[in-house]
Write a protein that holds these residues in place. Structure first.
Motif, PDB file in Angstrom:
ATOM      1  N   ARG A  90      91.092  14.365  13.767  1.00 51.30           N
ATOM      2  CA  ARG A  90      91.247  13.365  14.826  1.00 51.30           C
ATOM      3  C   ARG A  90      91.643  14.069  16.114  1.00 51.30           C
ATOM      4  O   ARG A  90      92.615  14.816  16.145  1.00 51.30           O
ATOM      5  CB  ARG A  90      92.315  12.330  14.446  1.00 51.30           C
ATOM      6  CG  ARG A  90      92.470  11.212  15.466  1.00 51.30           C
ATOM      7  CD  ARG A  90      93.334  10.084  14.917  1.00 51.30           C
ATOM      8  NE  ARG A  90      94.729  10.481  14.780  1.00 51.30           N
ATOM      9  CZ  ARG A  90      95.647  10.357  15.748  1.00 51.30           C
ATOM     10  NH1 ARG A  90      95.292   9.875  16.929  1.00 51.30           N
ATOM     11  NH2 ARG A  90      96.895  10.729  15.542  1.00 51.30           N
ATOM     12  N   LEU A 206      86.628  13.693  15.154  1.00 47.85           N
ATOM     13  CA  LEU A 206      86.525  12.254  15.375  1.00 47.85           C
ATOM     14  C   LEU A 206      87.264  11.910  16.660  1.00 47.85           C
ATOM     15  O   LEU A 206      88.478  12.067  16.754  1.00 47.85           O
ATOM     16  CB  LEU A 206      87.138  11.489  14.204  1.00 47.85           C
ATOM     17  CG  LEU A 206      86.991   9.960  14.249  1.00 47.85           C
ATOM     18  CD1 LEU A 206      85.517   9.577  14.150  1.00 47.85           C
ATOM     19  CD2 LEU A 206      87.794   9.305  13.131  1.00 47.85           C
ATOM     20  N   GLU A 207      86.518  11.480  17.651  1.00 47.01           N
ATOM     21  CA  GLU A 207      87.093  11.171  18.958  1.00 47.01           C
ATOM     22  C   GLU A 207      86.516   9.853  19.464  1.00 47.01           C
ATOM     23  O   GLU A 207      85.304   9.703  19.595  1.00 47.01           O
ATOM     24  CB  GLU A 207      86.779  12.299  19.945  1.00 47.01           C
ATOM     25  CG  GLU A 207      87.433  12.148  21.295  1.00 47.01           C
ATOM     26  CD  GLU A 207      87.203  13.357  22.182  1.00 47.01           C
ATOM     27  OE1 GLU A 207      87.784  13.408  23.278  1.00 47.01           O
ATOM     28  OE2 GLU A 207      86.437  14.264  21.766  1.00 47.01           O
ATOM     29  N   GLU A 208      87.426   8.896  19.702  1.00 43.75           N
ATOM     30  CA  GLU A 208      87.038   7.566  20.186  1.00 43.75           C
ATOM     31  C   GLU A 208      85.988   6.928  19.288  1.00 43.75           C
ATOM     32  O   GLU A 208      85.014   6.321  19.745  1.00 43.75           O
ATOM     33  CB  GLU A 208      86.528   7.653  21.633  1.00 43.75           C
ATOM     34  CG  GLU A 208      87.593   8.135  22.616  1.00 43.75           C
ATOM     35  CD  GLU A 208      87.058   8.213  24.025  1.00 43.75           C
ATOM     36  OE1 GLU A 208      85.825   8.105  24.210  1.00 43.75           O
ATOM     37  OE2 GLU A 208      87.879   8.378  24.951  1.00 43.75           O
ATOM     38  N   GLY A 209      86.178   7.101  17.972  1.00 39.63           N
ATOM     39  CA  GLY A 209      85.287   6.470  17.003  1.00 39.63           C
ATOM     40  C   GLY A 209      83.993   7.197  16.756  1.00 39.63           C
ATOM     41  O   GLY A 209      83.190   6.767  15.915  1.00 39.63           O
ATOM     42  N   ARG A 210      83.736   8.298  17.439  1.00 40.25           N
ATOM     43  CA  ARG A 210      82.501   9.048  17.270  1.00 40.25           C
ATOM     44  C   ARG A 210      82.780  10.384  16.579  1.00 40.25           C
ATOM     45  O   ARG A 210      83.709  11.097  16.947  1.00 40.25           O
ATOM     46  CB  ARG A 210      81.816   9.293  18.610  1.00 40.25           C
ATOM     47  CG  ARG A 210      81.286   8.017  19.281  1.00 40.25           C
ATOM     48  CD  ARG A 210      80.580   8.337  20.581  1.00 40.25           C
ATOM     49  NE  ARG A 210      81.482   8.963  21.535  1.00 40.25           N
ATOM     50  CZ  ARG A 210      81.101   9.405  22.740  1.00 40.25           C
ATOM     51  NH1 ARG A 210      79.840   9.322  23.108  1.00 40.25           N
ATOM     52  NH2 ARG A 210      81.990   9.942  23.554  1.00 40.25           N
ATOM     53  N   LEU A 211      81.972  10.701  15.582  1.00 43.29           N
ATOM     54  CA  LEU A 211      82.130  11.948  14.830  1.00 43.29           C
ATOM     55  C   LEU A 211      81.152  12.985  15.361  1.00 43.29           C
ATOM     56  O   LEU A 211      79.942  12.754  15.417  1.00 43.29           O
ATOM     57  CB  LEU A 211      81.877  11.703  13.340  1.00 43.29           C
ATOM     58  CG  LEU A 211      82.012  12.929  12.424  1.00 43.29           C
ATOM     59  CD1 LEU A 211      83.422  13.486  12.468  1.00 43.29           C
ATOM     60  CD2 LEU A 211      81.621  12.560  10.996  1.00 43.29           C
ATOM     61  N   ARG A 212      81.672  14.141  15.762  1.00 47.52           N
ATOM     62  CA  ARG A 212      80.846  15.240  16.253  1.00 47.52           C
ATOM     63  C   ARG A 212      81.090  16.473  15.402  1.00 47.52           C
ATOM     64  O   ARG A 212      82.179  16.648  14.846  1.00 47.52           O
ATOM     65  CB  ARG A 212      81.165  15.565  17.720  1.00 47.52           C
ATOM     66  CG  ARG A 212      80.872  14.436  18.681  1.00 47.52           C
ATOM     67  CD  ARG A 212      81.064  14.877  20.124  1.00 47.52           C
ATOM     68  NE  ARG A 212      82.416  15.359  20.402  1.00 47.52           N
ATOM     69  CZ  ARG A 212      82.732  16.638  20.533  1.00 47.52           C
ATOM     70  NH1 ARG A 212      81.826  17.585  20.413  1.00 47.52           N
ATOM     71  NH2 ARG A 212      83.978  16.982  20.809  1.00 47.52           N
ATOM     72  N   HIS A 213      80.090  17.338  15.333  1.00 43.69           N
ATOM     73  CA  HIS A 213      80.208  18.577  14.562  1.00 43.69           C
ATOM     74  C   HIS A 213      79.902  19.752  15.490  1.00 43.69           C
ATOM     75  O   HIS A 213      78.751  20.208  15.573  1.00 43.69           O
ATOM     76  CB  HIS A 213      79.241  18.563  13.378  1.00 43.69           C
ATOM     77  CG  HIS A 213      79.584  17.552  12.333  1.00 43.69           C
ATOM     78  ND1 HIS A 213      80.488  17.798  11.316  1.00 43.69           N
ATOM     79  CD2 HIS A 213      79.162  16.273  12.174  1.00 43.69           C
ATOM     80  CE1 HIS A 213      80.586  16.726  10.556  1.00 43.69           C
ATOM     81  NE2 HIS A 213      79.808  15.785  11.056  1.00 43.69           N
TER      82      HIS A 213
END
Length: 444
Positions: A90, A206-213
């Motif tokens: 998070r 996970l940032e502001e409900g969006r998952l990035r890799h």
């Protein structure tokens, strides 16, 4: 706790790993994960902070501790079977010293922190045998104050010199995974631990409900991130500087690094300029970029005679302190330190924000919290010669406390006279110096 082995059993395991790694610096270790049993995880649990923010699963340390033994056994089973899944981190943003800028911080789940701590304990036993004395950040029995001591000693002995102040642009976000894996291959090829590290690198954010890799970097805030950063910079900078650069220089040179913050001190200008010229190429080879505005070479030599404003020597910042030349009580020139302006402003802003939001607390509770804040500030910034900045910080805390007590209602009634009576009953901790860096007298 029933069945708990003595603490010596854990330290003995780590001592054996350290001894093996120390005696054979070229050895690649392939069998390490078996050391991480339930007792080892229990020890890692004891070393893990319990008051941190919660991760994506919302689980607190207290909730995990409610069924601790079962959780540790289940964690060990998943580790052994290779089925442990690293949860996303998070991400939150905290204010930086520069106005309007923020720094991203990753918050793993509590169980992830615990397992990262266990892996760090194993890897630390190995890499502490390899790391060089010039590195001070996030290492056992090493501190920022020790780094500052070396800075003071070196500049004093050289009567100043040339300072290369370096800033790596977005280091924790741009650390190259391919290069990191190659560096780890030189020492650790245990399949279980290496797969774990890969899972953490690929876990996502996970940032502001969006998952990035992200394809590079390691999230700040993870327990293992500082160790991975030290492994990376040990190869990129420390070893290269000590074995390749220093033998080619004509004068004295000293590297002092704390995580990704470092300075290089040189006694000769030509040496400093050579290092300054080659450093961007070296870092570029490993996917890193030096900040063009924050990386600078400056002359930091001991003044001769009187100094006016137009010829005042340059200053530089390191680890929250500004380093400058000043007069000692005996009138001689010495290297002095004081709280850097941006750190001072940030500390005052933090205190003001707290006083604003907690102004309705009972006065005794406010006093306790503010004293904790003040003593923490003194504990780090209480270096010899920094008394004025400490006193100024306490004054600002007193001022903002009165300001927000005066706004607990629509009627302003907290005059200074009344507030001084409050201070008599609820005194704030006085400014005190906690560390002395003047251990050696300056050479004539």
């Amino acid at each position: 706790m029933p069945g708990t082995p003595s603490p010596d059993s854990i330290s003995t395991k780590l001592a054996r790993i350290a001894t093996l790694a120390g005696h054979r610096p070229a050895l690649v270790l392939t069998s390490l994960a078996h050391h991480i049993d339930v007792a080892f995880l229990r020890d890692a649990y004891q070393r893990t902070r319990k008051d941190g923010a919660v991760g994506v699963d919302g689980q607190t340390a207290a909730a995990y501790a409610a069924t601790l033994e079962a959780n540790l056994q289940a964690l060990r089973d998943r580790l052994k079977a290779g089925t442990y899944k690293a949860p996303p981190v998070r991400r939150v943003h905290i204010a930086k010293a520069e106005a309007g800028k923020t720094r991203p911080i990753g918050i793993p789940t509590f169980e992830d922190k615990l397992l990262q701590r266990a892996v760090v304990m194993v890897l630390e036993a190995i890499y502490e045998q390899d790391f060089l004395p010039c590195s001070y950040g996030f290492r056992p029995r090493r501190s920022a104050h020790q780094a500052l001591q070396v800075v003071w000693d070196t500049l004093t002995e050289m009567h100043g010199g040339w300072v290369l102040e370096v800033d790596i642009q977005g280091f924790f976000d741009t650390l190259d995974h391919g290069h990191l894996r190659t560096m780890l291959d030189q020492r650790v090829r245990d399949g279980v631990l290496r797969r774990l590290i890969d899972k953490w690198l690929k876990a996502g954010v996970l940032e502001e409900g969006r998952l990035r890799h992200p394809e590079s970097g390691t999230p700040q805030g993870g327990v293992i991130s500082p160790l991975l950063a030290n492994i990376y910079l040990h190869e990129v900078l420390d070893q290269w500087f000590e074995t390749v650069v220093k033998p080619r220089l004509h004068g004295r040179a000293q590297l002092i690094r704390y995580a990704d913050d470092f300075v290089i001190l040189c006694s000769l200008e030509r040496d400093a300029r050579r290092v300054h010229a080659v450093l961007p190429k070296r870092f570029g080879k490993y996917g890193l970029t030096l900040h063009p505005e924050k990386t600078r070479l400056l002359r930091f030599q001991q003044p001769r005679g009187s100094v006016d404003r137009s010829t005042r020597p340059a200053t530089f910042d390191l680890l929250g302190f500004t380093h400058y030349w000043g007069r000692s009580r005996r009138g001689s020139w010495v290297v002095k330190t004081q709280t850097a302006r941006n750190r001072f402003r940030r500390a005052v802003t933090t205190a003001a924000r707290w006083c604003r939001h907690q102004r309705h607390w009972p006065l005794a509770d406010q006093q306790r919290r503010l004293n904790t804040m003040l003593r923490g500030h003194y504990a780090y910034y209480g270096l010899t010669g920094n008394g004025r900045r400490l006193a100024a910080y306490r004054y600002e805390v007193v001022r903002v406390w009165r300001k927000w007590l005066n706004r607990r209602s629509q009627r302003a009634h907290m005059t200074w006279a009344r507030f001084f009576r409050v201070l008599e009953r609820y005194p704030l901790a006085p400014a005190i110096l906690t560390h002395s860096i003047y251990r050696r007298a300056a050479k004539p």
